[in-house]
Write an enzyme that holds these catalytic residues in place. Structure first.
Site, PDB file in Angstrom:
ATOM      1  N   GLY A  73       0.824  -1.209   0.000  1.00 26.38           N
ATOM      2  CA  GLY A  73       0.000   0.000   0.000  1.00 26.38           C
ATOM      3  C   GLY A  73       0.859   1.259   0.000  1.00 26.38           C
ATOM      4  O   GLY A  73       0.579   2.213  -0.736  1.00 26.38           O
ATOM      5  N   THR A  74       1.920   1.250   0.801  1.00 24.11           N
ATOM      6  CA  THR A  74       2.749   2.452   0.945  1.00 24.11           C
ATOM      7  C   THR A  74       3.347   2.869  -0.401  1.00 24.11           C
ATOM      8  O   THR A  74       3.328   4.043  -0.762  1.00 24.11           O
ATOM      9  CB  THR A  74       3.863   2.190   1.981  1.00 24.11           C
ATOM     10  N   SER A  92      -3.511  -3.224  -0.643  1.00 20.94           N
ATOM     11  CA  SER A  92      -2.411  -3.969  -0.015  1.00 20.94           C
ATOM     12  C   SER A  92      -2.840  -5.418   0.195  1.00 20.94           C
ATOM     13  O   SER A  92      -3.945  -5.674   0.695  1.00 20.94           O
ATOM     14  CB  SER A  92      -2.078  -3.316   1.326  1.00 20.94           C
ATOM     15  N   ALA A  93      -1.948  -6.364  -0.155  1.00 20.24           N
ATOM     16  CA  ALA A  93      -2.317  -7.785  -0.110  1.00 20.24           C
ATOM     17  C   ALA A  93      -2.475  -8.323   1.318  1.00 20.24           C
ATOM     18  O   ALA A  93      -3.346  -9.151   1.576  1.00 20.24           O
ATOM     19  CB  ALA A  93      -1.258  -8.604  -0.845  1.00 20.24           C
ATOM     20  N   HIS A  94      -1.632  -7.833   2.241  1.00 20.80           N
ATOM     21  CA  HIS A  94      -1.656  -8.475   3.564  1.00 20.80           C
ATOM     22  C   HIS A  94      -2.869  -8.100   4.404  1.00 20.80           C
ATOM     23  O   HIS A  94      -3.098  -8.654   5.467  1.00 20.80           O
ATOM     24  CB  HIS A  94      -0.340  -8.243   4.336  1.00 20.80           C
ATOM     25  N   CYS A 124       2.565   3.026  16.362  1.00 20.45           N
ATOM     26  CA  CYS A 124       3.404   3.287  15.192  1.00 20.45           C
ATOM     27  C   CYS A 124       4.307   2.087  14.941  1.00 20.45           C
ATOM     28  O   CYS A 124       4.200   1.068  15.624  1.00 20.45           O
ATOM     29  CB  CYS A 124       4.209   4.560  15.392  1.00 20.45           C
TER      30      CYS A 124
HETATM   31  N1  PLP Z   1      -3.057   2.783   4.206  1.00 20.42           N
HETATM   32  C1  PLP Z   1      -3.760   2.306   5.231  1.00 20.42           C
HETATM   33  C2  PLP Z   1      -5.122   2.865   5.503  1.00 20.42           C
HETATM   34  C3  PLP Z   1      -3.227   1.298   6.034  1.00 20.42           C
HETATM   35  O1  PLP Z   1      -3.935   0.826   7.071  1.00 20.42           O
HETATM   36  C4  PLP Z   1      -1.928   0.790   5.731  1.00 20.42           C
HETATM   37  C5  PLP Z   1      -1.305  -0.242   6.582  1.00 20.42           C
HETATM   38  O2  PLP Z   1      -1.564  -0.357   7.750  1.00 20.42           O
HETATM   39  C6  PLP Z   1      -1.242   1.320   4.631  1.00 20.42           C
HETATM   40  C7  PLP Z   1      -1.843   2.312   3.892  1.00 20.42           C
HETATM   41  C8  PLP Z   1       0.115   0.795   4.236  1.00 20.42           C
HETATM   42  O3  PLP Z   1       0.019  -0.451   3.573  1.00 20.42           O
HETATM   43  P1  PLP Z   1       1.285  -1.430   3.497  1.00 20.42           P
HETATM   44  O4  PLP Z   1       1.474  -2.010   4.844  1.00 20.42           O
HETATM   45  O5  PLP Z   1       0.906  -2.471   2.485  1.00 20.42           O
HETATM   46  O6  PLP Z   1       2.439  -0.614   3.022  1.00 20.42           O
END
Ligand code: PLP
Length: 385
Positions: A88-89, A206-208, A330
């Site tokens: 996701g990031t 995000s897959a996880h 965090c």
């Molecule tokens: N956006 C949201 C709303 C999330 O809850 C998270 C992860 O907790 C992310 C983005 C980041 O995703 P990733 O862990 O796949 O980088």
């Protein structure tokens, strides 16, 4: 004295190791689905680079393209709109990297969105939420009257589970020839998302969070976007938008979960019943539910008890075998002030006690009953049926 302390510590550690664990932290990371593990077995003899032209490479490419189709179908969009990322990031980072002008940021976005936005050097304007955690649509309209922008509003919040009116937001954004980025990392698999109908420009997944492996995700890009600037060029993979040899295991497991998205969504919808039982009791024990008046994800509850700080409650729960989260933990695991609850005008005294329970595919009713029995002991009150 020192010896007594050590013995006590040893007793706590043994108790901790012997306790059956109950996992209530699916919004942080879901338990990996058995379908994702089974897939690992079925592809364990596969090897090769998907960019190679030989047979092994071509069969790797096929696996990736099948996953792309599953993800596209799960969102009612075209496979060429799906770009695989490391999570996701990274999807957020690529989407926000497009804009060097003006970014309008919902005040309750995930920290990854704030950080990516800051990095672009754009002018950042904050779009406030009301006390129920919902973005102010009139305010968005008046902000856009001043000029176009990239608007960032998440589908659902990771701490509170509050769902934003994305269709209405998208209509306002379109009216002013602006762009909408939607972080759907938490919403995907919990509520059905129709990407084309919502008419969003960029969406992060995000897959996880849906039972796949961490380290895999996707950026979904609207067909109307003709050109975007990649961050990683590498060998030109992912239509030139995200270079680097693809994470085959992560992507195929993600695709397998996407194939099951309707089933995953209905599993999650059923969890609402457990959340209702939990919240009814929390209120009867004197607790407070955050976002209680808003539409929320069916698996999420963020609540606080007036007298117990989040870190104390987290520790008590952990020792008793329950894995929960403070809404705002965090990466270091420390409980920090929640910018989400602050944006909702929640008093620091109560927000510092916030505990998040998030359920998932392996949650059973007995897990909720056990948790309520635990609270019953802590508060010396009786559980309601
Ligand atoms: N956006 C949201 C709303 C999330 O809850 C998270 C992860 O907790 C992310 C983005 C980041 O995703 P990733 O862990 O796949 O980088």
């Amino acid at each position: 004295m020192f010896l007594v302390g050590l013995l006590h510590l040893e007793h706590l550690i043994i108790k901790f190791m012997e306790t059956e664990r109950i996992y209530f932290d699916y919004n942080a990371s879901s338990l990996i689905r058995k379908e994702a593990f089974n897939l690992l077995e079925s592809i364990n003899k596969s090897y090769g680079n998907p960019s190679s032209v030989h047979e092994e490479g071509r069969s790797m490419r096929d696996l990736i393209e099948i996953s792309r189709t599953h993800i596209a179908n799960s969102l009612n969009t075209n496979e060429k709109n799906v770009i695989f990322t490391s999570g996701g990031t990274e999807a957020i980072d690529i989407a926000l990297n497009q804009n060097n002008g003006r970014i309008i940021l919902n005040s309750t976005e995930h920290v990854a969105v704030f950080e990516s936005a800051k990095k672009t050097g754009s002018t950042i304007e904050i779009l406030e939420v009301d006390d129920n955690g919902i973005v102010n649509l009139d305010k968005l309209d008046s902000m856009l009257q001043k000029g176009p922008a990239l608007v960032c509003v998440m589908f659902a919040n990771n701490e509170t589970g509050i769902v934003q009116p994305i269709k209405k937001i998208s209509e306002i954004v379109r009216k002013y020839n602006s762009y909408l980025f939607c972080d759907a990392v938490q919403a995907y698999g919990k509520i059905k998302i129709n990407f084309n109908e919502l008419d969003i420009h960029f969406m992060a997944l995000s897959a996880h969070k849906v039972g796949g492996f961490p380290g895999s995700g996707a950026l979904i890009i609207n067909e109307s976007i003709k050109k975007i600037a990649p961050i990683t060029l590498g060998g030109g993979q992912e239509f030139g938008l995200r270079g680097g040899t693809e994470n085959l295991i992560g992507i195929t497991a993600f695709g397998e979960c996407a194939k099951l998205i309707d089933e995953i969504c209905s599993e999650n919808q059923k969890l609402k019943e457990y959340i209702n039982i939990l919240e009814k009791n929390i209120e009867s024990f004197g607790g407070f539910i955050f976002g209680g008046n808003s539409q929320r994800l069916p698996n999420t509850s963020l609540f606080a008890f007036p007298e117990i700080k989040a870190d104390t409650m987290l520790m008590k729960l952990d020792l008793a075998g329950y894995s929960v989260s403070s809404g705002s933990a965090c990466s270091s695991g420390k409980v920090k002030k929640s910018h989400v609850l602050e944006a909702m005008n929640i008093d620091d005294k109560i927000s510092s006690n916030a505990i998040r329970i998030s359920l998932g595919w392996a949650t059973k009713k007995s897990h909720i009953t056990n948790l309520l029995n635990f609270f019953e002991d802590v508060f010396n009150k009786t559980v309601l049926e």
